[in-house]
Design a protein around this motif. Structure first.
Motif, PDB file in Angstrom:
ATOM      1  N   LEU A 113      42.204  35.345  39.977  1.00 29.82           N
ATOM      2  CA  LEU A 113      42.163  36.259  38.741  1.00 29.82           C
ATOM      3  C   LEU A 113      42.618  37.543  39.335  1.00 29.82           C
ATOM      4  O   LEU A 113      43.299  38.136  38.761  1.00 29.82           O
ATOM      5  CB  LEU A 113      40.759  36.574  38.328  1.00 29.82           C
ATOM      6  CG  LEU A 113      40.273  35.561  36.924  1.00 29.82           C
ATOM      7  CD1 LEU A 113      39.104  35.497  36.715  1.00 29.82           C
ATOM      8  CD2 LEU A 113      41.269  35.390  36.001  1.00 29.82           C
ATOM      9  N   LEU A 133      44.682  38.117  41.845  1.00 26.10           N
ATOM     10  CA  LEU A 133      46.118  38.098  42.092  1.00 26.10           C
ATOM     11  C   LEU A 133      46.887  38.013  40.708  1.00 26.10           C
ATOM     12  O   LEU A 133      47.700  38.878  40.722  1.00 26.10           O
ATOM     13  CB  LEU A 133      46.444  36.656  42.910  1.00 26.10           C
ATOM     14  CG  LEU A 133      46.488  36.728  44.338  1.00 26.10           C
ATOM     15  CD1 LEU A 133      46.801  35.105  44.711  1.00 26.10           C
ATOM     16  CD2 LEU A 133      47.200  37.536  44.868  1.00 26.10           C
ATOM     17  N   ALA A 134      46.365  37.499  39.573  1.00 25.06           N
ATOM     18  CA  ALA A 134      47.120  37.359  38.512  1.00 25.06           C
ATOM     19  C   ALA A 134      47.166  38.683  37.621  1.00 25.06           C
ATOM     20  O   ALA A 134      48.053  39.318  36.934  1.00 25.06           O
ATOM     21  CB  ALA A 134      46.723  36.223  37.495  1.00 25.06           C
ATOM     22  N   LEU A 135      45.805  39.252  37.864  1.00 28.66           N
ATOM     23  CA  LEU A 135      45.639  40.705  37.159  1.00 28.66           C
ATOM     24  C   LEU A 135      45.960  41.948  37.866  1.00 28.66           C
ATOM     25  O   LEU A 135      45.793  43.008  37.259  1.00 28.66           O
ATOM     26  CB  LEU A 135      44.369  40.726  36.647  1.00 28.66           C
ATOM     27  CG  LEU A 135      44.190  39.691  35.553  1.00 28.66           C
ATOM     28  CD1 LEU A 135      42.651  39.537  35.212  1.00 28.66           C
ATOM     29  CD2 LEU A 135      44.800  39.246  34.407  1.00 28.66           C
ATOM     30  N   ASN A 136      46.634  41.750  38.919  1.00 30.78           N
ATOM     31  CA  ASN A 136      46.795  43.002  39.998  1.00 30.78           C
ATOM     32  C   ASN A 136      48.108  43.637  39.447  1.00 30.78           C
ATOM     33  O   ASN A 136      49.071  43.527  40.211  1.00 30.78           O
ATOM     34  CB  ASN A 136      46.830  42.616  41.436  1.00 30.78           C
ATOM     35  CG  ASN A 136      47.031  43.792  42.223  1.00 30.78           C
ATOM     36  OD1 ASN A 136      46.632  44.873  41.709  1.00 30.78           O
ATOM     37  ND2 ASN A 136      47.407  43.708  43.544  1.00 30.78           N
ATOM     38  N   ARG A 137      48.316  44.197  38.248  1.00 33.93           N
ATOM     39  CA  ARG A 137      49.575  44.776  37.858  1.00 33.93           C
ATOM     40  C   ARG A 137      49.101  45.905  36.921  1.00 33.93           C
ATOM     41  O   ARG A 137      48.107  45.864  36.179  1.00 33.93           O
ATOM     42  CB  ARG A 137      50.480  43.666  37.084  1.00 33.93           C
ATOM     43  CG  ARG A 137      49.690  42.879  36.091  1.00 33.93           C
ATOM     44  CD  ARG A 137      50.765  41.740  35.869  1.00 33.93           C
ATOM     45  NE  ARG A 137      50.643  40.493  36.779  1.00 33.93           N
ATOM     46  CZ  ARG A 137      51.491  39.751  37.247  1.00 33.93           C
ATOM     47  NH1 ARG A 137      53.021  39.885  36.769  1.00 33.93           N
ATOM     48  NH2 ARG A 137      51.580  38.944  38.122  1.00 33.93           N
ATOM     49  N   PRO A 138      49.838  46.798  36.829  1.00 36.52           N
ATOM     50  CA  PRO A 138      49.642  48.223  35.878  1.00 36.52           C
ATOM     51  C   PRO A 138      49.781  47.974  34.566  1.00 36.52           C
ATOM     52  O   PRO A 138      50.146  48.909  33.960  1.00 36.52           O
ATOM     53  CB  PRO A 138      50.678  49.059  36.635  1.00 36.52           C
ATOM     54  CG  PRO A 138      51.990  48.338  37.072  1.00 36.52           C
ATOM     55  CD  PRO A 138      51.439  46.981  37.213  1.00 36.52           C
ATOM     56  N   ALA A 192      45.031  45.163  32.126  1.00 40.79           N
ATOM     57  CA  ALA A 192      43.704  45.953  31.902  1.00 40.79           C
ATOM     58  C   ALA A 192      42.944  45.467  30.992  1.00 40.79           C
ATOM     59  O   ALA A 192      41.541  45.102  31.370  1.00 40.79           O
ATOM     60  CB  ALA A 192      43.992  47.359  31.620  1.00 40.79           C
TER      61      ALA A 192
END
Lengths: 280, 302
Positions: B101, B103-108, B113
Motif C-alpha cells: 500500500l 508503494l502504491a500510495l506514495n504519490r502527491p 491522499a
C-alpha cells in the motif's frame, strides 16, 4: 517520487490502481454496512438484513440511543478521563523532559536510563499487582483509578526530552543571562516552543486512553463508571440473538463518530503521533 | 529570546552547575513512575511466587510451583501456541500489505491522499467498535459475508464458532483495524529516500523491479525491522478482539495469553497463577524488545 509515475499511465499503473481501489472497497464496506443497518428498524433486522438497500429507513435507533442507553454518560466519562489524563501526561512529561535535557543534577543520566527501561514493560506485567494496589487504596470505580495508571508511561518523557534537546541552547542561555529562574525559563521561554510535540503527545495520549480496554474493564465494575469503550462492549453480549441489532449499530456509530471526526481534522498530527510512538 | 546575548559571555552562574533542586523537575513523574510502574512490576513478580487460597484469599510462598504448573497446563500451552499462530498470521500480512500500500500510495495526488486516509481511518476506532462491525460481517445468516456468499448459493459459514476459522477471523479483523500504521511507517521511510537515487536509476534505464530491489528495499531496511518487531510486540498483546469476537472459543482455539491472564486473575481470582503467566508474557516480549534494540543499533552503525 517524481522520478517515476510522472511519465504517464502504463498498464502496470492501472493494475496497481485497480488492486488498491478493490482493497479500499474492502475497507469501506464493513463501515458502510453498519452505518446502513443503523437506519433500519430492529423488528425488520430480526428477520433479515438483506433489505438494507431498500427503504424504509428510520432515525428511531439514534433517538433510542440518546434516550435509553448509557452511551451519553459513558461518553462524558471517557471525555473526563482522557482529557484529564492527557493534561497531566503533558505536564509530567514536559517537566521531566526539561529536567533531563536542560539541567544538571547528580544521577541524572542513570535516572534517564532507568525511566527508558520502563518502555519495555508491557501493561500486562504490572496489571495484577496494580489492581491489588488500587483495591488497597479503595480507588476502583473512581475517575482517579482510570486516570492514574497511564501517567506512568515513559514514552511521553522520552518524546519531550528528545524535543527539548532539539531546541538550540542559545535560547535559554540568553534568558539565563537575564537572571531568570529555571522554572521561568521552562515556562515562559521553552515551553511555548514545544507546542508541536505537545500536540503529538497529547493526541497520542488521548487516543490511548479513549481506546483503552483492559484496565477500565477490570477497574470500573459499576456501569456508571464505564468508559465508552467498556460500556459499548458490555452491550455486545448475545449478539446473534439480539433483538436490537439496529440499536446496537446506531450505538457503535454514535460512539465511533466523534473520534472519526477528530481524525479527519487532525489527520496529520494523529499519523505523526501514532507513527512516532511506534518508532521510538 | 534575543540573539543579542554575546556568545563570549557564556553563562557561568550557579544555575548551570549540578544542583539537586534541578531534580525537582523530574520528581513528579518519578513518583508516578515508581508508584504505578516499578512497584507493581516488582510486586507482580513476588505474587507470581505465591499460591493464593481461593476461599480466604490468603497467600503462601510457593516457589516456582506456578511456573511448573503453567508448563504442565494444556490450556496454557494452548494459549501460548494460539498467540504465536496469531502473530504468524498477522505480522507477515502487516508487512506485505502495508508495504504494498505504501508503494502504491506514495504519490502527491489527491486520490492517493484519500486512499491513505481510508486505510488509516479504522486505526482510530476502539476495539469495541471494530468488533461490533466485524461481528456484523461474520454473523451467520444475517452477516454481510453470509449474504454475499448466499448470492452464489453457498451456505452460511460460522466463522467465529468454528475451531479452524475463529483465530484467522480474529486475525483478519485485526489486519483490517490497524493496517494503516505499518502503511504510514513505510510511507514515511519511502519519503526519506533521496530522489537522486531514483534519477540515477532512471538514467541507467533500470526497470521497476530492479529499482525496487536495488534502491527502495535496501533504503528502508531499518523500517522493515522496526515494523516487524513493533508488530510482534503489539500482536503478542492480543486481547480485546479475542474476548469480544470469540470469548477465546470454541474450545480455547482462539484464546490468547492475555485473555488467559485476564480470566485467571480477574474471573477466577487465582492471582499467583495469573501473575506467573504475565511474567512469561513479559519474558517473551522482552526478547522481542531486545531484538529491536540490537537491530536498531546495528542499522545505526551501518
Amino acid at each position: 517520487m517524481a522520478a517515476r509515475g510522472m511519465v504517464g499511465k502504463t498498464w502496470g499503473d492501472r493494475i496497481v490502481l485497480g488492486a488498491v481501489i478493490a482493497l479500499a472497497i474492502l475497507w469501506i464496506v464493513p463501515i458502510a454496512w453498519v452505518l446502513a443497518l443503523s437506519f433500519k428498524a430492529n423488528s425488520e433486522l430480526m428477520m433479515s438484513t438483506s433489505s438494507v438497500l431498500h427503504p424504509p429507513y428510520t432515525f428511531k435507533n439514534y433517538a433510542d440511543v440518546m434516550a435509553t442507553s448509557g452511551v451519553f454518560h459513558w461518553f462524558v466519562n471517557s471525555i473526563v478521563v482522557s482529557g484529564t489524563a492527557t493534561f497531566l501526561t503533558l505536564a509530567l512529561a514536559s517537566l521531566a523532559g526539561y529536567g533531563f535535557s536542560r539541567t544538571e543534577f547528580r544521577g541524572r543520566d542513570i535516572l534517564f536510563v532507568f525511566v527508558l527501561l520502563g518502555l519495555a514493560v508491557p501493561e500486562q506485567a504490572v496489571i495484577i499487582a496494580r489492581h491489588q494496589l488500587f483495591t488497597d487504596w479503595k480507588l476502583h470505580n473512581t475517575y482517579l483509578a482510570l486516570i492514574m495508571p497511564g501517567l506512568s508511561n515513559a514514552f511521553g518523557v522520552f518524546l519531550m526530552t528528545q524535543y527539548f534537546r532539539s531546541i538550540p541552547k542559545d535560547i535559554d542561555e540568553a534568558a539565563m543571562l537575564d537572571n531568570a529562574s529555571r522554572f521561568k525559563i521552562f515556562w515562559r521561554v521553552l515551553l511555548p516552543l514545544t507546542i508541536p510535540a505537545q500536540a503529538t503527545l497529547g493526541i497520542f495520549t488521548f487516543l490511548l486512553y479513549w481506546n483503552d480496554y483492559l484496565w477500565p474493564l477490570i477497574s470500573a465494575t459499576r456501569p456508571e463508571m464505564f468508559t465508552l469503550t467498556v460500556g459499548i462492549a458490555s452491550t455486545q453480549t448475545n449478539f446473534a440473538q439480539s433483538e436490537g441489532l439496529g440499536f446496537l449499530m446506531a450505538q457503535a456509530i454514535f460512539a465511533g463518530l466523534p473520534v472519526f471526526i477528530v481524525y479527519l481534522f487532525f489527520q496529520k498530527y494523529i499519523v505523526q503521533a501514532v507513527a512516532g510512538a511506534a518508532v521510538r | 529570546m534575543s540573539d543579542a546575548a554575546a556568545p563570549t559571555r557564556r553563562f557561568r552562574g550557579a544555575d548551570n552547575l549540578p544542583n539537586w533542586r534541578n531534580g525537582l523537575f523530574i520528581l513528579p513523574f518519578l513518583i508516578v513512575y515508581l508508584g504505578l510502574l516499578v512497584y507493581p512490576l516488582l510486586w507482580g513478580m513476588w505474587i507470581s511466587f505465591q499460591q493464593y487460597d481461593m476461599f480466604d484469599k490468603s497467600a503462601t510462598f510457593a516457589g516456582l510451583t506456578n511456573f511448573t504448573n503453567l508448563a504442565d497446563d494444556p490450556i496454557f500451552r494452548g494459549v501460548v501456541r494460539n498467540t504465536f499462530v496469531f502473530v504468524a498470521l498477522t505480522v507477515p500480512t502487516f508487512v506485505v500489505i502495508g508495504f504494498a500500500l505504501a508503494l502504491a500510495l506514495n504519490r502527491p495526488t489527491r486520490s492517493a491522499a484519500i486512499l491513505r486516509a481510508v486505510f488509516f481511518g479504522a486505526s482510530v476506532l476502539s476495539v469495541t467498535i471494530v468488533t461490533i462491525i466485524w461481528k456484523m460481517m461474520y454473523l451467520p445468516g444475517r452477516g454481510l459475508i453470509s449474504l454475499f456468499i448466499g448470492l452464489f448459493g453457498l451456505a452460511p459459514i460460522s466463522f467465529l464458532t468454528s475451531a479452524n476459522l475463529a483465530l484467522p477471523a480474529v486475525a483478519a479483523t485485526t489486519v483490517w483495524w490497524i493496517i494503516g500504521l505499518p502503511m504510514m511507517l513505510f510511507l514515511a521511510a519511502l519519503q526519506q529516500i533521496p530522489p537522486e537515487l531514483y534519477e540515477a536509476a532512471a538514467l541507467d534505464n533500470a526497470g521497476r523491479w530492479r529499482t525496487l530491489w536495488s534502491i527502495t528495499l535496501p533504503s528502508i531496511m531499518r523500517t522493515f525491522i522496526v515494523v516487524v518487531i513493533y508488530e510482534i510486540v503489539a500482536q503478542f498483546q492480543l486481547f480485546g478482539q479475542a474476548l469480544l469476537l470469540t470469548q477465546g472459543g470454541p474450545n480455547n482455539t482462539s484464546r490468547p495469553i492475555v485473555l488467559f491472564i485476564y480470566e485467571t486473575g480477574f474471573r477466577d481470582w487465582n492471582l499467583g497463577y495469573a501473575a506467573a503467566a504475565s511474567e512469561v508474557l513479559f519474558f517473551l516480549m522482552a526478547i522481542a524488545a531486545m531484538l529491536q534494540y540490537l537491530a536498531s543499533r546495528r542499522s545505526e552503525t551501518h
